[in-house]
Design a protein around this motif. Structure first.
Motif, PDB file in Angstrom:
ATOM      1  N   ASN A   1       0.821  -1.210   0.000  1.00  0.00           N
ATOM      2  CA  ASN A   1       0.000   0.000   0.000  1.00  0.00           C
ATOM      3  C   ASN A   1       0.855   1.260   0.000  1.00  0.00           C
ATOM      4  OD1 ASN A   1      -2.346  -1.491   0.012  1.00  0.00           O
ATOM      5  ND2 ASN A   1      -2.561  -1.422   2.232  1.00  0.00           N
ATOM      6  N   ALA A   2       1.990   1.207   0.657  1.00  0.00           N
ATOM      7  CA  ALA A   2       2.839   2.397   0.774  1.00  0.00           C
ATOM      8  C   ALA A   2       3.626   2.666  -0.502  1.00  0.00           C
ATOM      9  CB  ALA A   2       3.790   2.244   1.958  1.00  0.00           C
ATOM     10  N   PHE A   3       3.999   1.635  -1.236  1.00  0.00           N
ATOM     11  CA  PHE A   3       4.824   1.788  -2.427  1.00  0.00           C
ATOM     12  C   PHE A   3       4.167   1.112  -3.617  1.00  0.00           C
ATOM     13  CE2 PHE A   3       7.800   1.820   1.160  1.00  0.00           C
ATOM     14  CZ  PHE A   3       8.409   3.043   0.957  1.00  0.00           C
ATOM     15  N   ASP A   4       4.414   1.666  -4.807  1.00  0.00           N
ATOM     16  CA  ASP A   4       3.834   1.102  -6.021  1.00  0.00           C
ATOM     17  C   ASP A   4       4.603  -0.121  -6.522  1.00  0.00           C
ATOM     18  OD1 ASP A   4       1.884   3.031  -6.056  1.00  0.00           O
ATOM     19  OD2 ASP A   4       3.051   4.397  -7.299  1.00  0.00           O
ATOM     20  N   THR A   5       5.923  -0.098  -6.362  1.00  0.00           N
ATOM     21  CA  THR A   5       6.750  -1.204  -6.846  1.00  0.00           C
ATOM     22  C   THR A   5       7.613  -1.732  -5.710  1.00  0.00           C
ATOM     23  OG1 THR A   5       8.613   0.195  -7.475  1.00  0.00           O
ATOM     24  CG2 THR A   5       6.891  -0.115  -9.119  1.00  0.00           C
ATOM     25  N   TRP A   6       8.293  -2.813  -5.977  1.00  0.00           N
ATOM     26  CA  TRP A   6       9.153  -3.420  -4.962  1.00  0.00           C
ATOM     27  C   TRP A   6      10.521  -2.746  -4.897  1.00  0.00           C
ATOM     28  CZ3 TRP A   6      13.671  -5.330  -6.879  1.00  0.00           C
ATOM     29  CH2 TRP A   6      13.714  -5.566  -8.244  1.00  0.00           C
ATOM     30  N   ILE A   7      10.878  -1.933  -5.896  1.00  0.00           N
ATOM     31  CA  ILE A   7      12.223  -1.361  -5.935  1.00  0.00           C
ATOM     32  C   ILE A   7      12.414  -0.292  -4.857  1.00  0.00           C
ATOM     33  CG2 ILE A   7      11.743   0.402  -7.679  1.00  0.00           C
ATOM     34  CD1 ILE A   7      14.896  -1.722  -7.560  1.00  0.00           C
ATOM     35  N   TRP A   8      11.385   0.523  -4.580  1.00  0.00           N
ATOM     36  CA  TRP A   8      11.542   1.585  -3.571  1.00  0.00           C
ATOM     37  C   TRP A   8      11.764   1.034  -2.165  1.00  0.00           C
ATOM     38  CZ3 TRP A   8      13.310   5.557  -5.615  1.00  0.00           C
ATOM     39  CH2 TRP A   8      12.861   6.038  -6.825  1.00  0.00           C
ATOM     40  N   PRO A   9      10.985   0.055  -1.703  1.00  0.00           N
ATOM     41  CA  PRO A   9      11.302  -0.478  -0.376  1.00  0.00           C
ATOM     42  C   PRO A   9      12.651  -1.188  -0.327  1.00  0.00           C
ATOM     43  CG  PRO A   9       9.355  -1.559  -1.283  1.00  0.00           C
ATOM     44  CD  PRO A   9       9.739  -0.475  -2.217  1.00  0.00           C
ATOM     45  N   LEU A  10      13.058  -1.811  -1.435  1.00  0.00           N
ATOM     46  CA  LEU A  10      14.371  -2.456  -1.466  1.00  0.00           C
ATOM     47  C   LEU A  10      15.481  -1.408  -1.348  1.00  0.00           C
ATOM     48  CD1 LEU A  10      15.937  -5.094  -1.790  1.00  0.00           C
ATOM     49  CD2 LEU A  10      15.953  -4.662  -4.245  1.00  0.00           C
ATOM     50  N   LEU A  11      15.359  -0.315  -2.091  1.00  0.00           N
ATOM     51  CA  LEU A  11      16.339   0.774  -1.960  1.00  0.00           C
ATOM     52  C   LEU A  11      16.282   1.386  -0.562  1.00  0.00           C
ATOM     53  CD1 LEU A  11      15.973   2.502  -5.435  1.00  0.00           C
ATOM     54  CD2 LEU A  11      17.896   1.133  -4.603  1.00  0.00           C
ATOM     55  N   GLY A  12      15.083   1.451   0.008  1.00  0.00           N
ATOM     56  CA  GLY A  12      14.941   1.963   1.367  1.00  0.00           C
ATOM     57  C   GLY A  12      15.635   1.088   2.392  1.00  0.00           C
ATOM     58  N   ILE A  13      15.548  -0.227   2.226  1.00  0.00           N
ATOM     59  CA  ILE A  13      16.251  -1.136   3.136  1.00  0.00           C
ATOM     60  C   ILE A  13      17.759  -0.901   3.061  1.00  0.00           C
ATOM     61  CG2 ILE A  13      16.896  -3.566   3.449  1.00  0.00           C
ATOM     62  CD1 ILE A  13      14.040  -4.327   2.895  1.00  0.00           C
ATOM     63  N   ILE A  14      18.252  -0.631   1.870  1.00  0.00           N
ATOM     64  CA  ILE A  14      19.697  -0.465   1.699  1.00  0.00           C
ATOM     65  C   ILE A  14      20.178   0.891   2.191  1.00  0.00           C
ATOM     66  CG2 ILE A  14      21.539  -0.337  -0.025  1.00  0.00           C
ATOM     67  CD1 ILE A  14      19.842  -2.361  -1.684  1.00  0.00           C
ATOM     68  N   PHE A  15      19.511   1.984   1.790  1.00  0.00           N
ATOM     69  CA  PHE A  15      20.053   3.322   2.029  1.00  0.00           C
ATOM     70  C   PHE A  15      19.412   4.081   3.182  1.00  0.00           C
ATOM     71  CE2 PHE A  15      20.911   2.514  -2.503  1.00  0.00           C
ATOM     72  CZ  PHE A  15      22.285   2.573  -2.447  1.00  0.00           C
ATOM     73  N   LEU A  16      18.102   4.034   3.345  1.00  0.00           N
ATOM     74  CA  LEU A  16      17.414   4.792   4.394  1.00  0.00           C
ATOM     75  C   LEU A  16      16.446   3.895   5.157  1.00  0.00           C
ATOM     76  CD1 LEU A  16      16.570   8.004   2.342  1.00  0.00           C
ATOM     77  CD2 LEU A  16      18.364   7.763   4.051  1.00  0.00           C
ATOM     78  N   PRO A  17      16.969   2.964   5.961  1.00  0.00           N
ATOM     79  CA  PRO A  17      16.080   1.982   6.595  1.00  0.00           C
ATOM     80  C   PRO A  17      15.115   2.583   7.621  1.00  0.00           C
ATOM     81  CG  PRO A  17      18.315   1.724   7.398  1.00  0.00           C
ATOM     82  CD  PRO A  17      18.383   2.701   6.273  1.00  0.00           C
TER      83      PRO A  17
END
Length: 138
Positions: free
Chosen positions: A69-85
């Motif tokens: 619900n928070a993100f449209d694709t899986w790439i943004w949460p994956l980048l979030g886990i890496i850079f801005l957890p």
């Protein structure tokens, strides 16, 4: 101190906890009212504060609808886990159907500042890492 006893001979605390308590029943149908509980446990909050990447991953696996619900694709949460957890975890937890509003952005910005401070602290301590070029060996 004595417990208050009603006319049926049971105390009020027992009556409130009972399955037959009339206050639990719906006024229209007489059926039990099911209330959705959306509690986040203190242990998870402590765990996510110490290990935000793992906490976000656990939320993603255990409650994928929150992340979807928070993100449209899986790439943004994956980048979030890496850079801005921290910021990504706060965004997922605070996101509602209409997005974030008002004071929610304060928590996202604070979490983002914590993430940036973490990166900055790592950068300032880089010379203490074993094998870093330019460090004198004894």
């Amino acid at each position: 101190m004595t417990a208050r006893v009603n006319s049926s001979g049971t105390d009020d605390a027992h009556r409130r906890a009972s399955r037959n308590d009339p206050s639990r029943l719906s006024a229209r149908s007489g059926l039990p009212v099911l209330r959705e509980r959306n509690d986040m446990g203190c242990l998870f909050a402590l765990f996510a504060g110490l290990f935000p990447r793992l906490g976000l991953f656990i939320v993603w696996v255990a409650r994928p609808n929150l992340v979807d619900n928070a993100f449209d694709t899986w790439i943004w949460p994956l980048l979030g886990i890496i850079f801005l957890p921290f910021a990504t975890l706060m965004y997922v937890i605070l996101y509602t159907g209409g997005g974030l509003s008002g004071f929610d952005w304060f928590w996202i910005v604070l979490a983002g500042l914590l993430d940036i401070a973490h990166w900055g602290a790592g950068w300032t301590q880089r010379r203490q890492a074993p094998g870093y070029p330019g460090t004198a060996t004894a």
